[in-house]
Design an enzyme around this catalytic site. Structure first.
Site, PDB file in Angstrom:
ATOM      1  N   ASP A 142      36.907  41.866  39.005  1.00  0.00           N
ATOM      2  CA  ASP A 142      37.809  41.853  37.854  1.00  0.00           C
ATOM      3  C   ASP A 142      37.280  42.798  36.777  1.00  0.00           C
ATOM      4  O   ASP A 142      36.071  42.942  36.603  1.00  0.00           O
ATOM      5  CB  ASP A 142      37.908  40.441  37.272  1.00  0.00           C
ATOM      6  CG  ASP A 142      38.984  39.607  37.958  1.00  0.00           C
ATOM      7  OD1 ASP A 142      39.614  40.100  38.910  1.00  0.00           O
ATOM      8  OD2 ASP A 142      39.195  38.450  37.531  1.00  0.00           O
ATOM      9  N   ASP A 289      47.764  43.163  42.882  1.00  0.00           N
ATOM     10  CA  ASP A 289      47.169  41.898  43.307  1.00  0.00           C
ATOM     11  C   ASP A 289      47.934  40.674  42.811  1.00  0.00           C
ATOM     12  O   ASP A 289      47.382  39.583  42.753  1.00  0.00           O
ATOM     13  CB  ASP A 289      45.714  41.826  42.801  1.00  0.00           C
ATOM     14  CG  ASP A 289      44.900  40.748  43.505  1.00  0.00           C
ATOM     15  OD1 ASP A 289      45.012  40.627  44.738  1.00  0.00           O
ATOM     16  OD2 ASP A 289      44.153  40.030  42.822  1.00  0.00           O
TER      17      ASP A 289
END
Length: 409
Positions: A142, A289
């Site tokens: 992330d 995603d």
């Protein structure tokens, strides 16, 4: 003139009158709507620069109470937010009174409780600003700065569906460890002269900790949505399989959108148009995603698609993953308000606006120049995709008026 001829003439004149009236009213309505879109755009530009200021005038409420009252079925925060700087200042400065692991999800994060009882999600820095994430568009850790940039892009696009995010520096030794739960504290370690932790999540590994610079860790904090608005998780109809050699139906079925349109909650209400807005948002930030998404519970398809978890973004500025736009080019519909906003952002306006919006964030500069340049380039790709749709089906089919106003009660 004979009576019959007069009747025919009057009938023709009546038809012309009705047609002209309908045409003029329709044009006036469209023009009025476009003018309102333009006014909203200029209001957005005027309020872009958010200075983190602790002062809250004309209220005795806490920043957390104000932010909680902003949340309604179709937006996380209102168009005009004079208190936004104060709320974000609190997010980045209020004392941390508890720190725990962020159990849910696949990526490392921590759940922090700030003074006043407000929950925030902390995502640590894993990459330098100029690091390029190679591989699949959803590869890598992330990106904390992506969360910050995505929030401000949400403001610029006028969606207002992303929770508030701001950058923050924390001292792991003095601010986190003294208030950390045993679960979180057990994942701390020292690597060289740096304090690190690896947390608990699906992909969290002791061999892959996030490390501070000494004790100081850069990260992002995302404001937790009020508990009175419980979330419901949905599988994204255009989600990927994440399995090599196995395609999702949308990747090979050209009529896939027709099937989606027959399925609840996409067969009525705003949800399908929200999906398309989100595809545009995700394409701009490079997020491939979004396999699931959240809405508010018991909404019957009427609440917004909430733009949560945008950290798998801004990984590779040279990669334009066109498949993210599949909902747009397969359904060939888009909100007029979204279309207007995208056109206002052409010719470098988007890059400039985002740079201005992020300029006062504590971790500024939030994005490297290649990522900012990529936004303008991707915008051209979105506009070209809509043009292909209008060339094929006509603007009356593609451009959908959706200015539904739901009760905020």
């Amino acid at each position: 003139m004979k009576l019959k001829q007069r009747v025919v003439l009057l009938a023709i004149l009546l038809v012309i009158f009705i047609f002209t009236k309908v045409f003029l009213i329709d044009n006036l309505d469209t023009s009025a709507a476009n003018r309102e879109d333009q006014r909203a755009f200029h209001r957005m530009l005027a309020g872009l620069r958010v200075e983190l200021d602790p002062r809250l005038e004309h209220t005795l409420q806490s920043p957390w109470e104000i932010a909680a009252q902003w949340v309604v079925p179709r937006e996380v925060y209102p168009e005009e937010t004079p208190e936004l700087g104060a709320v974000m200042h609190a997010m980045t400065t209020k004392k941390i009174i508890k720190a725990d692991v962020g159990y849910k999800g696949t990526q490392l994060k921590a759940l922090l409780i700030l003074e006043g009882g407000q929950k925030v999600v902390f995502k640590p820095k894993r990459y330098a600003r100029d690091y390029v994430v190679e591989g699949e568009p959803y590869a890598g850790y992330d990106r904390h700065n992506a969360e910050v940039a995505a929030f401000h892009l949400d403001r610029i696009l006028g969606f207002r569906r992303a929770p508030l995010v701001v950058g923050r520096f924390v001292n792991l030794r003095t601010e986190i460890k003294p208030v950390a739960t045993e679960q979180l504290l057990g994942t701390f370690m020292t690597v060289g002269n740096n304090t690190c932790f690896y947390g608990k999540c699906y992909y969290c590994r002791e061999t892959e900790p996030a490390c501070a610079d000494g004790d100081i860790m850069e990260g992002s904090v995302t404001l937790w949505l009020p508990d009175v608005w419980p979330l419901q998780k949905h599988r994204h109809p255009w989600g990927r399989t994440y399995r090599e050699g196995k395609l999702a139906r949308w990747e090979y079925d050209e009529s896939y959108c027709d099937a989606v349109k027959k399925t609840s909650p996409y067969d009525s209400g705003p949800r399908l148009l929200d999906i398309i807005d989100t595809a545009i948002f995700d394409y701009l930030i490079g997020n491939a995603d979004r396999h699931h998404y959240e809405s508010f519970q018991d909404d019957e398809g009427a609440s917004m698609l909430i733009l949560l978890d945008n950290a798998k973004s801004f990984g590779n500025p040279a990669l334009d993953e066109r498949s993210i736009l599949a909902p747009l080019y397969q359904c060939c519909i888009i909100r007029v308000s979204t279309w207007n906003r995208l056109n206002y952002l052409k010719n470098g306006v988007l890059k400039s606006a985002l740079k201005t919006a992020m300029s006062h964030d504590p971790i500024s500069p939030v994005l490297s120049d290649p990522h900012l340049d990529a936004l303008d380039q991707r915008l051209l790709g979105i506009l070209a995709t809509v043009k292909q749709c209008t060339d094929q089906f006509g603007p009356d089919v593609v451009l959908v008026e959706d200015r539904m106003t739901l009760s905020h009660l």
